[in-house]
Design a protein around this motif. Structure first.
Motif, PDB file in Angstrom:
ATOM      1  N   GLU A 190      -9.248 -13.603  -6.260  1.00  0.00           N
ATOM      2  CA  GLU A 190      -9.231 -12.632  -6.891  1.00  0.00           C
ATOM      3  C   GLU A 190     -10.662 -12.536  -7.546  1.00  0.00           C
ATOM      4  OE1 GLU A 190      -7.711 -10.104  -5.845  1.00  0.00           O
ATOM      5  OE2 GLU A 190      -5.859 -10.743  -5.154  1.00  0.00           O
ATOM      6  N   ARG A 244     -17.699  -8.244  -4.493  1.00  0.00           N
ATOM      7  CA  ARG A 244     -17.625  -6.963  -4.238  1.00  0.00           C
ATOM      8  C   ARG A 244     -18.317  -6.025  -5.530  1.00  0.00           C
ATOM      9  NH1 ARG A 244     -12.053  -4.844  -1.905  1.00  0.00           N
ATOM     10  NH2 ARG A 244     -12.635  -3.309  -2.882  1.00  0.00           N
ATOM     11  N   PHE A 304       0.715   0.919 -13.136  1.00  0.00           N
ATOM     12  CA  PHE A 304       1.558   0.723 -11.751  1.00  0.00           C
ATOM     13  C   PHE A 304       2.777   1.745 -11.746  1.00  0.00           C
ATOM     14  CE2 PHE A 304       0.090  -3.467 -12.097  1.00  0.00           C
ATOM     15  CZ  PHE A 304      -1.040  -3.505 -11.173  1.00  0.00           C
ATOM     16  N   SER A 324      -1.811 -12.867 -14.408  1.00  0.00           N
ATOM     17  CA  SER A 324      -0.473 -13.234 -14.233  1.00  0.00           C
ATOM     18  C   SER A 324      -0.235 -14.777 -13.552  1.00  0.00           C
ATOM     19  CB  SER A 324       0.222 -12.208 -13.368  1.00  0.00           C
ATOM     20  OG  SER A 324       0.135 -10.846 -13.774  1.00  0.00           O
ATOM     21  N   LEU A 329       2.241   6.895  -5.372  1.00  0.00           N
ATOM     22  CA  LEU A 329       1.367   6.616  -4.376  1.00  0.00           C
ATOM     23  C   LEU A 329       0.167   6.911  -4.188  1.00  0.00           C
ATOM     24  CD1 LEU A 329       1.438   4.600  -2.001  1.00  0.00           C
ATOM     25  CD2 LEU A 329       2.463   6.385  -0.827  1.00  0.00           C
ATOM     26  N   GLU A 330      -0.213   8.474  -4.416  1.00  0.00           N
ATOM     27  CA  GLU A 330      -1.295   9.151  -4.274  1.00  0.00           C
ATOM     28  C   GLU A 330      -2.370   8.910  -5.427  1.00  0.00           C
ATOM     29  OE1 GLU A 330       1.443  10.597  -3.354  1.00  0.00           O
ATOM     30  OE2 GLU A 330       1.149  10.207  -1.179  1.00  0.00           O
ATOM     31  N   LEU A 364      -6.301  -4.135  -9.763  1.00  0.00           N
ATOM     32  CA  LEU A 364      -5.222  -5.004  -9.056  1.00  0.00           C
ATOM     33  C   LEU A 364      -5.492  -6.615  -9.451  1.00  0.00           C
ATOM     34  CD1 LEU A 364      -2.434  -4.254  -7.808  1.00  0.00           C
ATOM     35  CD2 LEU A 364      -3.744  -4.329  -5.626  1.00  0.00           C
ATOM     36  N   GLY A 365      -6.810  -6.886  -8.865  1.00  0.00           N
ATOM     37  CA  GLY A 365      -7.018  -8.146  -8.678  1.00  0.00           C
ATOM     38  C   GLY A 365      -7.125  -8.866 -10.277  1.00  0.00           C
ATOM     39  N   ARG A 388      -2.391   6.286  -7.446  1.00  0.00           N
ATOM     40  CA  ARG A 388      -2.530   4.847  -7.906  1.00  0.00           C
ATOM     41  C   ARG A 388      -4.019   4.487  -7.836  1.00  0.00           C
ATOM     42  NH1 ARG A 388       0.352  -0.010  -6.870  1.00  0.00           N
ATOM     43  NH2 ARG A 388       2.122   0.358  -8.128  1.00  0.00           N
ATOM     44  N   HIS A 417      -5.342  -7.951 -12.590  1.00  0.00           N
ATOM     45  CA  HIS A 417      -4.095  -7.930 -13.258  1.00  0.00           C
ATOM     46  C   HIS A 417      -3.217  -9.295 -12.624  1.00  0.00           C
ATOM     47  CE1 HIS A 417       0.124  -7.354 -14.058  1.00  0.00           C
ATOM     48  NE2 HIS A 417       0.365  -6.852 -12.777  1.00  0.00           N
ATOM     49  N   LEU A 418      -3.650  -9.496 -11.446  1.00  0.00           N
ATOM     50  CA  LEU A 418      -3.022 -10.493 -10.596  1.00  0.00           C
ATOM     51  C   LEU A 418      -3.664 -12.123 -11.218  1.00  0.00           C
ATOM     52  CD1 LEU A 418      -2.872  -9.372  -6.706  1.00  0.00           C
ATOM     53  CD2 LEU A 418      -1.123 -10.114  -8.289  1.00  0.00           C
ATOM     54  N   VAL A 440      -7.366   2.282  -7.324  1.00  0.00           N
ATOM     55  CA  VAL A 440      -7.588   1.101  -6.498  1.00  0.00           C
ATOM     56  C   VAL A 440      -7.941  -0.167  -7.248  1.00  0.00           C
ATOM     57  CG1 VAL A 440      -8.817   0.520  -4.538  1.00  0.00           C
ATOM     58  CG2 VAL A 440      -8.207   2.680  -4.844  1.00  0.00           C
ATOM     59  N   GLY A 441      -8.769   0.054  -8.336  1.00  0.00           N
ATOM     60  CA  GLY A 441      -9.253  -0.983  -9.098  1.00  0.00           C
ATOM     61  C   GLY A 441      -8.204  -1.586  -9.953  1.00  0.00           C
TER      62      GLY A 441
END
Lengths: 137, 111
Positions: free
Chosen positions: A46, A53, A95, A114, A99-100, A107-108, A102, A110-111, A104-105
């Motif tokens: 990530e 990117r 989170f 964690s 759905l619509e 997430l990585g 959400r 956060h992972l 996009v950024g």
């Protein structure tokens, strides 16, 4: 018992496996279990993804990774020359949004947070340096 | 990474094996895109042999689900392994997707 290793790769997606392979090798040697290895591989993938990117944005560059196992703890230092970017600045994304809506950024990042015990950012001589730590259980 | 495909009636099943990481997720994306373009409304994705998923893999699945919903289709996920299951929980993806323990269970839901 300690081990130090370094790898430098071009900032391209297809280079990431070279880093995950090194992590597998050192972490297996150090006695981490399969699950812990996957966790660190995910955090590092990530982090590299973000650098490729959002840091280099398609331009050429290097990612330098140092893996150090000392005193029962694994430290992964990821350094790049892209514009300054501090991932620790980002909060956990929402989170609960449907759905619509959400984002996009985020997430990585956060992972990454964690998956490891510690996540630290330094700007060292104009270079981004992300330090991730995982203790052997 | 390997992708196997089969269909049962009007239900399309894809079985993925390997890691859903930055590189391999492109293959999954291409496969899902072609299914959606072919108007396969009922899709089951079996993750029994996937032990690792990164945010790129999650995003591909989410993008496919959004496109399916726009076309009144759906995607059901089955057989999530422990690490993948935890990643879904951690990111709230477990609330977005319909997740079942086995293919049979998902097939029954479609019936």
């Amino acid at each position: 018992m300690e081990k130090h290793s370094k790898v430098k790769v071009a900032a391209r997606n297809e280079e990431i496996p070279k880093i995950t392979f090194l992590l597998d090798k050192i972490m297996s040697w150090a006695g981490f279990n399969g699950r812990e290895i996957l966790e660190v591989q995910l955090a590092v993938e990530e982090a590299c993804n973000n650098i490729i990117r959002h840091g280099y944005r398609g331009s050429e560059g290097d990612i330098r990774v140092a893996v150090d196992f000392v005193a029962g703890s694994l430290k992964v230092t990821i350094e790049d020359d892209a514009p300054q970017f501090d991932p620790t600045y980002f909060d956990k994304p929402d989170f609960t949004a449907d759905l619509e809506k959400r984002p996009v950024g985020g997430l990585g990042i956060h992972l990454i947070r964690s998956m490891v015990d510690e996540m630290k950012y330094e700007l060292q001589d104009g270079k981004n340096r992300l330090i991730l730590a995982k203790r052997a259980k | 990474m390997q992708i196997m495909e089969k269909s049962k009636g009007d239900i399309y099943i894809i079985e993925i094996s390997g890691r859903m990481d930055t590189i391999s997720s492109e293959e999954v994306e291409a496969k899902l895109d072609s299914l959606i373009e072919n108007n396969e409304a009922k899709v089951i994705i079996d993750l029994a042999a996937v032990d690792y998923i990164s945010s790129v893999g999650l995003r591909e699945l989410l993008a496919a689900l959004k496109r399916q919903k726009e076309r009144q289709g759906s995607i059901k996920l089955v057989s999530l392994q422990p690490f993948v299951k935890d990643i879904f929980k951690m990111t709230g993806f477990d609330k977005i997707f319909s997740i079942y323990s086995t293919q049979e269970e998902a097939l029954n839901r479609y019936a």
